[in-house]
Design a protein around this motif. Structure first.
Motif, PDB file in Angstrom:
ATOM      1  N   CYS A  10       0.842  -1.193   0.000  1.00  0.00           N
ATOM      2  CA  CYS A  10       0.000   0.000   0.000  1.00  0.00           C
ATOM      3  C   CYS A  10       0.879   1.245   0.000  1.00  0.00           C
ATOM      4  CB  CYS A  10      -0.909   0.017   1.229  1.00  0.00           C
ATOM      5  SG  CYS A  10       0.000  -0.082   2.783  1.00  0.00           S
ATOM      6  N   THR A 162     -21.239   1.768  -1.567  1.00  0.00           N
ATOM      7  CA  THR A 162     -20.092   2.630  -1.299  1.00  0.00           C
ATOM      8  C   THR A 162     -20.556   4.017  -0.850  1.00  0.00           C
ATOM      9  OG1 THR A 162     -18.798   1.457  -2.974  1.00  0.00           O
ATOM     10  CG2 THR A 162     -18.013   3.634  -2.303  1.00  0.00           C
ATOM     11  N   ASP A 220      -8.721  -2.587  -2.472  1.00  0.00           N
ATOM     12  CA  ASP A 220      -8.744  -1.918  -1.171  1.00  0.00           C
ATOM     13  C   ASP A 220      -8.450  -2.959  -0.100  1.00  0.00           C
ATOM     14  OD1 ASP A 220      -9.065  -0.024   0.812  1.00  0.00           O
ATOM     15  OD2 ASP A 220     -11.085   0.571   0.199  1.00  0.00           O
ATOM     16  N   HIS A 222      -9.614  -5.180   3.120  1.00  0.00           N
ATOM     17  CA  HIS A 222     -10.888  -5.864   3.295  1.00  0.00           C
ATOM     18  C   HIS A 222     -11.094  -6.230   4.763  1.00  0.00           C
ATOM     19  CE1 HIS A 222     -14.435  -8.024   2.185  1.00  0.00           C
ATOM     20  NE2 HIS A 222     -13.966  -9.183   2.603  1.00  0.00           N
ATOM     21  N   THR A 274      -3.380   3.871  -1.955  1.00  0.00           N
ATOM     22  CA  THR A 274      -3.524   2.781  -2.914  1.00  0.00           C
ATOM     23  C   THR A 274      -3.202   1.455  -2.230  1.00  0.00           C
ATOM     24  OG1 THR A 274      -1.227   2.952  -3.673  1.00  0.00           O
ATOM     25  CG2 THR A 274      -2.871   4.281  -4.833  1.00  0.00           C
ATOM     26  N   VAL A 275      -3.812   0.388  -2.701  1.00  0.00           N
ATOM     27  CA  VAL A 275      -3.619  -0.951  -2.125  1.00  0.00           C
ATOM     28  C   VAL A 275      -3.304  -1.936  -3.249  1.00  0.00           C
ATOM     29  CG1 VAL A 275      -4.660  -2.810  -0.771  1.00  0.00           C
ATOM     30  CG2 VAL A 275      -5.223  -0.420  -0.264  1.00  0.00           C
TER      31      VAL A 275
END
Length: 281
Positions: A10, A162, A220, A222, A274-275
């Motif tokens: 990430c 979302t 993303d 989790h 960011t992942v």
């Protein structure tokens, strides 16, 4: 049993008005294969090529929190700073473990360290939703099957939406609105389990799209649920309602408050997150 490779990691970029103390929780849990099965984390996974990229250079101090999670402590400098983490993981090519014969354990016989996961917490209001839980699931035969039924119910009851909740949303909010994201799915399942005196805890980590159609949204972190049945913790994922491959645990706690990805002692602006969780390309 074969294995597969995953690239995990990430990047966080912040802008701070002044030096700001922070905690980062993105490093996978240290694998524990032997000993007490109740304490196992990331069994069978091998990590290598771990790398940190810090701009500007920032000193990071690792420590272990009260739940056994690996946390990185550092101070964001004034201005813009970027912290990136990456690691290669060799994971078993198999689905999450399951055992339909695993029994529920009466509260009188539960291990001491599981009792905290039967109590109400900031985001999991089993004291508020107890009546609903017993109405829905109280008549079912105790055991793995009942927990799986709770997972299935949450998956059907909540609509994944979302932006429908905030960082202060609780399991009661999710129950009343019928909407949420993965953390809300996890909180509602945990709440229903705890209302039935079944220890359940919040888990989060990396979940790649291995052997499943990829989601259209960016990768993303989790959230899922671990439930104590028999003599160990079992993984349940009410967001997907399916056993998955490649799940890599970062940490566990009573709810999301205990496993925040980043905690800051101030109000820096998060410019970018960011992942990565995918097989090498």
């Amino acid at each position: 049993m074969g294995t597969r490779q995953l690239d995990l990691g990430c990047t966080f970029r912040h802008q701070a008005a002044w030096p700001t103390a922070a905690l980062l929780h993105v490093v996978p849990a240290v694998p524990t294969d032997g000993g007490d099965p109740a304490g196992r984390r990331n069994p069978g996974i091998i990590f290598k090529d771990e790398k940190w990229t810090l701009e500007p250079q920032i000193e990071i101090h690792p420590y272990q929190d009260a739940f056994g999670n690996q946390i990185q402590r550092f101070t964001m400098p004034q201005g813009v700073s970027t912290v990136s983490y990456s690691v290669r993981a060799e994971v078993p090519d198999e689905l999450d473990a399951a055992d339909e014969s695993a029994p529920e354990i009466p509260p009188t016989d539960l291990p001491d360290d599981t009792l905290v996961y039967t109590l109400a917490s900031r985001f999991c209001h089993n004291d508020v939703l107890s009546g609903q839980a017993w109405k829905l699931f109280g008549g079912m035969e105790p055991g793995y099957g009942r927990v799986a039924a709770i997972c299935d119910w949450v998956w059907n009851y909540l609509a994944y939406t979302t932006g429908s909740t905030t960082f202060t949303s609780t399991s009661t909010d999710a129950f009343l609105t019928g909407r949420g994201v993965c953390r809300d799915f996890a909180h509602l399942m945990i709440t229903m389990c705890r209302a039935l005196n079944i220890p359940a805890r919040y888990a989060h980590g990396y979940l790649p799209d291995m052997d499943v159609p990829p989601l259209p949204t960016p990768m993303d972190f989790h959230a899922w649920v671990e439930v104590y049945l028999g003599d160990r913790w079992w993984t349940f994922d009410p967001r997907h309602n399916a056993r998955r491959k490649g799940r890599v645990l970062i940490g566990v706690g009573r709810d999301a408050a205990d496993v925040a990805l980043i905690t800051t002692y101030g109000a820096p602006w998060l410019q970018l997150m960011t992942v990565t969780a995918q097989e090498p390309v």
